[in-house]
Write an enzyme that holds these catalytic residues in place. Structure first.
Site, PDB file in Angstrom:
ATOM      1  N   TYR A   1       0.834  -1.213   0.000  1.00 28.52           N
ATOM      2  CA  TYR A   1       0.000   0.000   0.000  1.00 28.52           C
ATOM      3  C   TYR A   1       0.864   1.256   0.000  1.00 28.52           C
ATOM      4  O   TYR A   1       0.857   2.013  -0.938  1.00 28.52           O
ATOM      5  CB  TYR A   1      -0.945  -0.027   1.205  1.00 28.52           C
ATOM      6  CG  TYR A   1      -1.958   1.090   1.195  1.00 28.52           C
ATOM      7  CD1 TYR A   1      -3.100   1.008   0.417  1.00 28.52           C
ATOM      8  CD2 TYR A   1      -1.773   2.236   1.963  1.00 28.52           C
ATOM      9  CE1 TYR A   1      -4.028   2.037   0.388  1.00 28.52           C
ATOM     10  CE2 TYR A   1      -2.695   3.277   1.948  1.00 28.52           C
ATOM     11  CZ  TYR A   1      -3.816   3.169   1.159  1.00 28.52           C
ATOM     12  OH  TYR A   1      -4.732   4.191   1.134  1.00 28.52           O
TER      13      TYR A   1
ATOM     14  N   SER B   1      -6.389   1.257  -4.361  1.00 28.24           N
ATOM     15  CA  SER B   1      -6.498   2.660  -3.962  1.00 28.24           C
ATOM     16  C   SER B   1      -5.129   3.329  -4.074  1.00 28.24           C
ATOM     17  O   SER B   1      -4.566   3.390  -5.165  1.00 28.24           O
ATOM     18  CB  SER B   1      -7.090   2.751  -2.561  1.00 28.24           C
ATOM     19  OG  SER B   1      -7.522   4.053  -2.277  1.00 28.24           O
TER      20      SER B   1
ATOM     21  N   ASP C   1     -17.675   4.020  -7.510  1.00 30.17           N
ATOM     22  CA  ASP C   1     -16.558   4.424  -6.666  1.00 30.17           C
ATOM     23  C   ASP C   1     -16.496   5.950  -6.630  1.00 30.17           C
ATOM     24  O   ASP C   1     -16.030   6.586  -7.569  1.00 30.17           O
ATOM     25  CB  ASP C   1     -15.241   3.851  -7.196  1.00 30.17           C
ATOM     26  CG  ASP C   1     -14.092   4.037  -6.211  1.00 30.17           C
ATOM     27  OD1 ASP C   1     -14.229   4.866  -5.288  1.00 30.17           O
ATOM     28  OD2 ASP C   1     -13.057   3.369  -6.362  1.00 30.17           O
TER      29      ASP C   1
ATOM     30  N   HIS D   1     -15.804   1.762  -3.688  1.00 29.37           N
ATOM     31  CA  HIS D   1     -14.354   1.676  -3.518  1.00 29.37           C
ATOM     32  C   HIS D   1     -13.915   0.346  -2.924  1.00 29.37           C
ATOM     33  O   HIS D   1     -12.752  -0.037  -3.030  1.00 29.37           O
ATOM     34  CB  HIS D   1     -13.880   2.830  -2.624  1.00 29.37           C
ATOM     35  CG  HIS D   1     -12.416   3.070  -2.668  1.00 29.37           C
ATOM     36  ND1 HIS D   1     -11.741   3.361  -3.839  1.00 29.37           N
ATOM     37  CD2 HIS D   1     -11.475   3.068  -1.691  1.00 29.37           C
ATOM     38  CE1 HIS D   1     -10.459   3.526  -3.577  1.00 29.37           C
ATOM     39  NE2 HIS D   1     -10.270   3.346  -2.282  1.00 29.37           N
TER      40      HIS D   1
END
Length: 704
Positions: free
Chosen positions: A474, A554, A638, A673
């Site tokens: 991430y 993301s 989203d 999302h």
């Protein structure tokens, strides 16, 4: 099951989608028109030929989406073992899942999913042991795509306000009920976003919202959060504006109420890092008292005892400390739990404070009293991640969960006075941890920084460079990737795959300094760390370029998009999921400008603009380059990271891809999302992801 021998030939059929097409290499991708559009930043002109795809309401965008969906579905349907992977996932998914119980009024509540239900059901048990369904989100919509986004009770447990999300949108509705009879007692509150409901006695509750945006509700910019108080029995149009608007413009705001209902706590911020904190003492006729102004630090209310306020802060403590201060003298802070070399988070319950420390992404827990005196070190079941230890002050039986990459999440009951733990609920998953290995290694990044990584696999694999490997991370927003079990990863490992997670910079694993080292003009450290992780796995023989897939969602989608355009030779497959991929325009949509602490914006300075453009995935796709086989993942609802990012990146890749590696754009309908998706949607996406990865690595069938 084990993988059959892998064949490295492309083995890809020539595919045709419906609609008008153009030829790119061996694929007939849907035609994507180019419309001349130029922006200028500090004298530099930037072409944006796919700007039209940002308009999610336009018919030509809808038509393009329809054709891309058809192309993707046609391609995935050719994978011979796709349905077998789906069946494996469905089989392992089908076990009873029960959440930790919590008490409200005279009832004990808990979430449960029988196995393959679309959404978890909220149950409750009374004092006589009778259990009933309290809320069943599976009945909110026909296909289970409306989810329960949260529920809040008044102090007596007699009233409840629950939030629903339709199609995965961040825009919620709040429904108000009598908690005893479950009957709706008030009109539904609409247009709620980034908010819960915080009750003040039996009068009503605070909630936060933005004005209805002009233009698309799913993509229009929202930057002025407002906090309202809803009085029961009145219309939403009569709700009292507490704070917000041009006189107090903040991007995110909320008001909470302390457990003793003496204090209102106002939290206000402009970005996802740094906040202002104000507290109102309801025992006096005073307004909000500023505790922290400006956005240089993160300070969050934890609890109150009489005049004393307890707060968790990184002010003068990058790894966090717990402080207390008198509400009548809020400028004088005293340490309750001082900062240490490990990152601190806290919870309260049973009259105690629980300090959860993170060292190299692994949890340890200490129990303190409210004066900061150590009561005990809490023995955890193993090395991994523990969450919980929260509850009401008089409840001595608390609960916590424990998990790691090869241990399914188990819930434990913990007696706060005795310090004893016992298993409360252990899931019956078709998975034997004894057959697997989870090891932590440290590797060196480009600038010499040591980075930890967890590598997980089934015992007996050979380090011959031929193990299919998913490299996932991430790297942003102070978010820490701690070990956690996933049935998707279980299927991947059961079939002989490796799942590797590096704790790269930008996350919160080592506190504020680690986070800041991956922000703004240091953002490329994040990509360098990820690349170094992949190189380590290949150098040590775990895998090789032809057997590696990059994955992230993301901000992690940005990670994958940036890495695959910087180093297209690193991996065979790439999965940029719901990614932030246009770094020059991310701040133009919904609450995107709130991410500027991590990214900076193209309008900040020439230097910041040039830095962003130098790694922005949409702007770094080059003709003549062979990019990995790519499946870009997004959703039509989203409104966190709008799908235009994925649409534009997909259009660029399909136009410029120079080799026979396919570029797919997988678009989920009635989903957002990520949160609130139905079980079927989650299984479907992961079946496509795993089967696409294996197929592109050369697999022809699964060995029985």
């Amino acid at each position: 099951m084990r993988f059959n021998s892998l064949i490295l030939s492309a083995g890809v059929a020539f595919l045709t989608s419906c609609g008008t097409q153009k030829m790119t290499n061996n694929f007939h991708y849907p035609e994507t028109k180019k419309v001349s559009h130029t922006d200028e930043y500090f004298g530099t002109k930037v072409e944006d030929p796919y700007r039209w795809l940002e308009d999610d309401r336009a018919e030509d965008t809808k038509d393009w989406v329809k054709r891309e969906v058809a192309f993707t579905n046609d391609y995935l349907a050719k994978i011979p073992f796709r349905e077998e992977i789906r069946a494996q996932l469905k089989d392992i998914w089908n076990y009873e899942k029960i959440g930790a119980p919590f008490k409200e009024g005279d009832f004990t509540y808990f979430y449960k999913n029988d196995g393959l239900q679309a959404q978890f059901v909220l149950y409750r048990t009374d004092k006589n042991g009778n259990t009933e369904v309290f809320l069943d989100p599976n009945k909110f919509s026909e296909k289970g795509t409306t989810s329960l986004a949260g529920v809040s009770f008044n102090k007596k447990g007699t009233l409840a306000a629950y939030s629903i999300s339709e199609g995965g949108s961040d825009w919620n509705k709040i429904i108000i009920i009598n908690a005893l009879t479950k009957e709706k007692i008030d009109e539904t509150i609409v247009d709620v976003k980034f908010s819960g409901a915080s009750w003040l006695g039996d009068e009503g509750f605070f909630y936060s919202s933005y004005d209805k945006p002009k233009g698309s509700e799913l993509s229009a910019k929202t930057d002025t959060h407002k906090v309202y108080f809803h009085q029961l029995g009145t219309k939403q149009s009569q709700d009292r504006l507490i704070i917000g608007g041009e006189n107090f413009k903040r991007r995110y705001m909320s008001i909470g109420v302390s457990d003793d209902e003496r204090f209102e706590i106002l939290n206000a911020s402009e970005a996802t890092n740094g906040n202002e904190l104000y507290i109102k003492d309801l025992s006096k006729k005073t307004d909000f008292v500023p505790v922290q102004k400006g956005y240089d630090f993160n300070t969050d209310f934890v609890d109150s005892k009489g005049d004393m306020i307890y707060a968790l802060t990184d002010k003068n403590a990058p790894n966090m400390r717990l402080v207390k201060f008198n509400i009548n003298n809020p400028d004088v802070w005293t340490d309750v739990i001082p900062e240490t070399e490990n990152v601190l988070s806290v919870s309260t319950g049973g009259g105690y404070i629980f300090a959860k420390y993170m060292k190299d992404a692994v949890t340890s827990v200490k129990q303190f009293d409210y004066d900061g005196k150590l009561i005990r070190d809490i023995q955890l079941p193993g090395i991994g991640t523990a969450n919980g230890f929260g509850g009401k002050e008089k409840e001595k039986d608390l609960y916590f969960s424990f998990t790691n990459y090869i241990t399914p999440g188990t819930i434990y009951k913990f007696n706060a006075d005795a310090g004893k733990s016992e298993v409360y609920q252990k899931p019956k998953v078709k998975f034997n941890p004894e057959d697997y290995v989870s090891e932590q290694v440290f590797f060196t990044s480009k600038d010499g920084t040591k980075i930890p990584m967890m590598i997980n696999y089934k015992k007996g694999i050979q380090l011959d460079g031929k193990n299919p490997t998913i490299l996932y991370s991430y790297g942003g927003f102070n978010i820490s990737l701690q070990p956690a079990f996933s049935v998707v990863n279980a299927i991947w490992m059961e079939n002989g795959g490796i799942y590797a997670v590096p704790n790269i910079r930008g996350g919160g694993e080592y506190g504020k300094k680690w986070h800041d080292a991956g922000t703004k003009m240091q953002k490329k450290n994040v990509f360098d760390d990820f690349i170094a992780a992949g190189e380590y796995l290949q150098r040590k023989g775990y895998t090789s370029k032809d057997f590696m897939a990059l994955s992230g969602r993301s901000n992690g989608g940005l990670l994958v998009g940036a890495t695959m355009t910087m180093r297209p030779d690193l991996a065979k497959v790439a999965f940029p999921g719901v990614g932030v991929l246009d770094m020059l325009r991310y701040n133009k949509f919904t609450a995107g400008a709130g991410w500027s602490y991590d990214y900076g914006t193209a309008e900040d300075s020439r230097e910041m603009f040039e830095y962003l453009k130098s790694y922005s995935p949409v702007h770094q796709v080059r003709k003549g380059v062979c990019y990995p086989s790519t499946m870009i993942i997004t959703s039509d609802h989203d409104d966190r990271v709008v799908p235009a990012h994925s649409f534009k990146f997909g259009a660029e890749l399909q136009e410029k891809q120079s080799c026979n590696n396919p570029v797919l754009v997988r678009i989920e309908t009635n989903a957002g999302h990520g949160a609130g998706r139905s079980t079927d949607q989650v299984i479907g996406e992961n079946a496509d992801l795993l089967s696409f990865a294996l197929y592109e690595m050369g697999l022809k069938n699964l060995k029985k």
